[in-house]
Design an enzyme around this catalytic site. Structure first.
Site, PDB file in Angstrom:
ATOM      1  N   CYS A 148     -10.591  -0.156  33.993  1.00  0.00           N
ATOM      2  CA  CYS A 148      -9.474  -0.961  33.448  1.00  0.00           C
ATOM      3  C   CYS A 148      -9.123  -0.911  31.885  1.00  0.00           C
ATOM      4  CB  CYS A 148      -9.881  -2.600  33.586  1.00  0.00           C
ATOM      5  SG  CYS A 148      -8.872  -3.766  32.945  1.00  0.00           S
ATOM      6  N   CYS A 151      -8.450  -3.892  29.902  1.00  0.00           N
ATOM      7  CA  CYS A 151      -9.770  -4.555  29.432  1.00  0.00           C
ATOM      8  C   CYS A 151     -10.326  -3.838  28.525  1.00  0.00           C
ATOM      9  CB  CYS A 151     -10.561  -4.589  30.421  1.00  0.00           C
ATOM     10  SG  CYS A 151     -10.108  -5.162  32.165  1.00  0.00           S
ATOM     11  N   ASP A 152     -10.123  -2.247  28.370  1.00  0.00           N
ATOM     12  CA  ASP A 152     -11.180  -1.636  27.506  1.00  0.00           C
ATOM     13  C   ASP A 152     -10.521  -0.444  26.525  1.00  0.00           C
ATOM     14  OD1 ASP A 152     -13.350  -3.151  28.649  1.00  0.00           O
ATOM     15  OD2 ASP A 152     -13.582  -1.580  30.061  1.00  0.00           O
TER      16      ASP A 152
END
Lengths: 321, 321
Positions: A148, A151-152
């Site tokens: 992701c 997300c990261d």
């Protein structure tokens, strides 16, 4: 054979299922949450979550979910972990909207040595990223291997990252990662991309993106964090080892919708089709989070989905939906 | 006249606007958030929030929003409070999807002594409950006067509460409140309900619900919390004073969509129509939270809406949506 009875059965205790549980508790519903493994969902393996609004700094996926689990416990929710549901048998004739109470609709849910009769169900079983299944992958998931970029991605400022895949999502996420990373290597097993033309054009014209064609990952190495990727060119069989700071696998995502595939409508990829109220094609069954046809798969959106699905289930049980 | 330029303008800094800001920051967008008053939104006046998953116990609306505001500050977001936008002028010809970059689309936004040119906009201006405008109302909002049974109902276990209104929402919420309250008085200015028949039947057959017909609220009294409601029967002019633990006003909700009413499609009640990506009828304008045609108006759903809208705006700016 243990037999249970509930107004609402929530299947899955990740962000969507637990969000639903908190809203079901606040609606004073009689309900039960089951998870085939432990509560928390796949997010518990994520290193840092920076984007669940209200939780500042680098909270881990595990700690965020512990907060939400404790929140559920405050409401004394009935949670059964390590409980697999294998089969759902819908009512013979679904009587929603024909003048009788929805409480007369009974779904029979079968597990191992377990039968749960429920008047309504929320499917919150999530989705799983497809995996490479190569050496070192298990070890470094959440430690440099991510599924992701939203997300990261921001964790790799000025770093070198690698994207595995050549479809729309892979290229879209690579184009997201160039905002942060110094270089984004796209590793693809063919010599052309599957992604739509417009995405391809963008990727080809971006100086930060470099392509590694006809190649597959052989293994990942590192100490506490991924550091090296071993690649094989499948045309020449040549082996290359690349130093890397982070890897994003985008070879597809698979909804965990097996359980309901014969009773509710799915899209082409197997995600559960839902309406605004998160109702599925079958009255009494709702879906929340990654398993449904949503446009964004994040903890915050899954939790909110849970809230909507539980509120809708409450209305349904009161013949208001 | 101050002039500013941004890729994304977020109008409104409540849960939806700030959720959007966190996701816009994580997408490394060039963006600006404005609020006509202070950041936080209407929720800051709410006593207790029990249902923002992850925040256990009785966090106040104010404290929850301070957490989210601090979270935004960690990302150095550009927030301008006390900034009113009076008018949005869309591009003469909106060029989305005709081969040119969406970055060539320019919206001109006019405030007092301020002009902001933006390539995309998220409307997160919220909605306001309609008010009675009687004595004591201002004083006790958030102190026993609530506009949200889903939010505050569980606080009135075995207590006596009053619902003001006779429409669908009023009756639906009264039917929700009976799960907790000992008695729910429904005060309505007419001698019959506006709500649909099925809801009426449920309400009439519920022994916990008592009706006070042909009546309006004259004033609220109490010390730190509302304790008494003065009612007037509009047919007889008789005044009654009732002791009460909590009051829920449901005389309607009004979306704050005035700013865009001539440029995007609204539903009959004025809520902004959105698709799955939270795009409005005009390319480049997105809507999030209470102002849109959503099925559940909660902090968690508004924040999640913000995440979706910001992600969609990012895709739009990259010609991917």
């Amino acid at each position: 054979m243990e037999k249970l009875k509930t107004e609402l059965l929530i299947i899955g205790a990740g962000p969507a299922g637990l969000g639903a549980a908190i809203y079901a508790a606040r609606s004073a519903l009689d309900f039960l949450v089951v998870d085939k493994f432990l509560a928390g969902g796949q997010i518990v393996t994520t290193e840092f979550i920076e984007n669940y609004p209200g939780f500042r700094g680098n909270i881990s996926g595990y700690d965020l979910m512990q907060n939400i689990i404790e929140h559920c416990k405050d409401f004394n929710i009935n949670l059964r972990e390590n409980t697999v549901i294998n089969k759902i048998q819908p009512p013979k004739q679904n009587i929603n909207k024909i003048g009788k109470s929805n409480l007369e609709n009974i779904f029979k849910c079968f597990g191992d040595e377990l039968e749960i009769t429920a008047n309504s169900i929320i499917i919150a079983t999530g989705a799983s990223p497809k995996r490479l299944f190569v050496e070192g992958e298990n070890e470094f998931i959440g430690k440099g291997i991510s599924f992701c970029a939203t997300c990261d991605g921001a964790l790799y400022n000025d770093k070198e990252v690698m994207v595995i895949g050549g479809g729309n999502t892979a290229i879209q996420e690579a184009l997201f990662l160039v905002k942060f990373a110094k270089t984004v290597y796209i590793v693809h097993r063919r010599n052309q991309l599957r992604a739509v033309k417009s995405l391809q054009l963008k990727a080809f014209s971006n100086p930060k993106i470099k392509f590694i064609w006809d190649s597959v990952v052989e293994k990942f190495d590192g100490s506490t964090h991924v550091e090296e990727v071993t690649l094989k060119n499948i045309k020449t069989n040549k082996i290359t080892v690349k130093k890397i700071d982070g890897v994003f696998e985008y070879i597809g995502i698979k909804p965990n919708s097996e359980l309901v595939k014969d009773i509710v409508d799915l899209d082409e990829q197997g995600f559960i089709l839902t309406n605004k109220n998160l109702r599925t094609s079958m009255a009494g069954i709702f879906a929340a989070g990654d398993v449904r046809d949503t446009v964004l798969r994040q903890v915050i959106t899954a939790v909110a989905d849970g809230a909507v699905a539980a509120t809708s289930a409450d209305k349904y049980l009161n013949n208001l939906l």
